[in-house]
Design an enzyme around this catalytic site. Structure first.
Site, mmCIF file in Angstrom:
data_model
loop_
_atom_site.group_PDB
_atom_site.id
_atom_site.type_symbol
_atom_site.label_atom_id
_atom_site.label_comp_id
_atom_site.label_asym_id
_atom_site.label_seq_id
_atom_site.Cartn_x
_atom_site.Cartn_y
_atom_site.Cartn_z
ATOM 1 N N ASP A 12 39.117 45.746 34.971
ATOM 2 C CA ASP A 12 39.370 45.693 33.532
ATOM 3 C C ASP A 12 40.453 46.712 33.192
ATOM 4 O OD1 ASP A 12 39.159 45.099 30.876
ATOM 5 O OD2 ASP A 12 37.216 46.039 30.563
ATOM 6 N N ASP A 105 43.721 40.644 30.740
ATOM 7 C CA ASP A 105 43.509 42.018 31.216
ATOM 8 C C ASP A 105 42.231 42.251 32.002
ATOM 9 O OD1 ASP A 105 41.940 41.610 28.978
ATOM 10 O OD2 ASP A 105 42.144 43.658 28.251
ATOM 11 N N GLU A 106 41.529 41.196 32.397
ATOM 12 C CA GLU A 106 40.339 41.415 33.228
ATOM 13 C C GLU A 106 40.073 40.202 34.108
ATOM 14 O OE1 GLU A 106 36.459 41.590 31.323
ATOM 15 O OE2 GLU A 106 37.303 40.751 29.493
#
Length: 359
Positions: A12, A105-106
């Site tokens: 993350d 983003d993860e």
């Protein structure tokens, strides 16, 4: 209990959108920053400096500015975020092809068997985080464990720029001590309800039988019963078939007249058509989503016998759906989504948010 030999990593990025802005503009580093927001928008992401003042993603910009009067607000640059996200995913694929992105983003990675034959998932996560920093200048946090649920929970423990491993021998003790509000999938409303039932951490939840949990929480009761015992068998799925495609836009200034609404619906229709054309996807059900200034939300759908063909179809239909509801208050968000697709859809919903509510 045997938790098997799976090695799952959840990576993350730390305050991704805000961190990109601070990286690209050194003058913003160390300052409270919000991506999106302003007086009429919604915060898409907040820097850690802004979070100290209570600024959070999905917060109305006006409230964010009240909490932090010296907050710096910048418009999002999604093409830039996507570019960096692709760099990060390339790093993931150096280790495994079992990569399941959740957003820009993860992502989950299954490194049980990995391309570099590294035995320790902890070492892999550390290498990945180092490479991300070297190539992008950004920091990431990671969680490592035997399933996706535990890896997700663990990645939040040592943020920012840290990692945590939950070893198979630690799972039951970890779950017993885990506060209910830290359980992935338990939101604020459910956590408050559990508190009313004197369920404050995993050990309290574990005292409830499966029947009790289903009675209290419906189908989710089965999920709670299993995860508190460390059981979560969902696999990392690198290829998920889309169930719907959507485009939404949150406006910096509320829309005050119908002409502005129709203009924005036309833009959104064209964007939706472009996305569908790239993937050669067509659908039969169009849904209009409206969010008003006061955050009340309204949706209306229509289904055709055949498939929608182009942006003109979307726009004309969206206008008809719009006219089913009186225009009695300013609009802060509009969205169109197409479902009932010509694919064998199962699970994923793909949403391109112009200002996504993401932490």
């Amino acid at each position: 209990m045997d938790f098997g030999d799976r090695k799952i990593i959840h990576v993350d990025m730390d305050a991704f959108y805000a961190s990109v802005e601070q990286h690209d503009n050194p003058e913003l580093r160390g300052k409270p920053l919000a991506v999106g927001g302003g007086l009429y928008g919604v915060v898409a992401a907040a820097s850690y400096e802004a979070r100290k003042f209570g600024v959070r993603s999905a917060m109305p910009g006006k409230l964010a500015l009240e909490k932090c009067p010296h907050l710096i607000v910048v418009k999002p640059k999604f093409q830039r975020y996507k570019e960096i996200s692709q760099q990060i995913r390339s790093i993931f694929h150096e280790y495994t092809d079992l990569v399941e992105p959740l957003s820009l983003d993860e992502a989950y990675l299954d490194v049980t068997e990995n391309k570099k034959n590294i035995e320790s998932a902890n070492d892999i996560a550390r290498e990945i985080r180092r490479k991300i920093f070297e190539q992008t200048g950004l920091t990431a946090s990671a969680g490592i464990s035997v399933n996706k649920f535990l890896a997700k929970v663990a990645s939040d423990y040592n943020k920012p720029n840290g990692q945590k491993t939950i070893h198979p021998t630690q799972v039951l003790e970890f779950m017993d001590d885990l506060p209910i509000e830290k359980f992935y999938g338990i939101g604020k409303v459910t956590a408050n309800r559990m508190h009313e039932l004197h369920i404050f951490k995993g050990s309290d939840l574990k005292k409830k039988t499966l029947e009790e949990l289903i009675s209290l929480f419906g189908k989710s009761g089965n999920y709670y019963y299993n995860v508190v015992r460390g059981i979560h068998n969902s696999e990392v799925k690198p290829h998920r078939i889309q169930k719907s495609v959507a485009v939404e836009e949150t406006f910096w200034e509320n829309l005050l007249d119908e002409e502005a609404v129709f203009e924005q619906l036309k833009i959104i229709s064209e964007e939706l058509d472009t996305r569908l054309g790239k993937k050669k996807i067509r659908g039969k059900t169009l849904t209009l989503k409206i969010k008003y200034k006061d955050f009340t939300q309204y949706t209306r759908s229509t289904t055709w016998d055949g498939y929608f063909n182009n942006a003109e179809d979307f726009w004309l239909t969206a206008k008809k759906l719009w006219q089913l509801r009186p225009f009695d208050k300013p609009v802060r968000l509009l969205g169109l989504s197409l479902s009932n697709l010509n694919t064998h859809a199962k699970k994923q919903v793909s949403v391109q948010l112009k200002i996504p509510f993401k932490d």
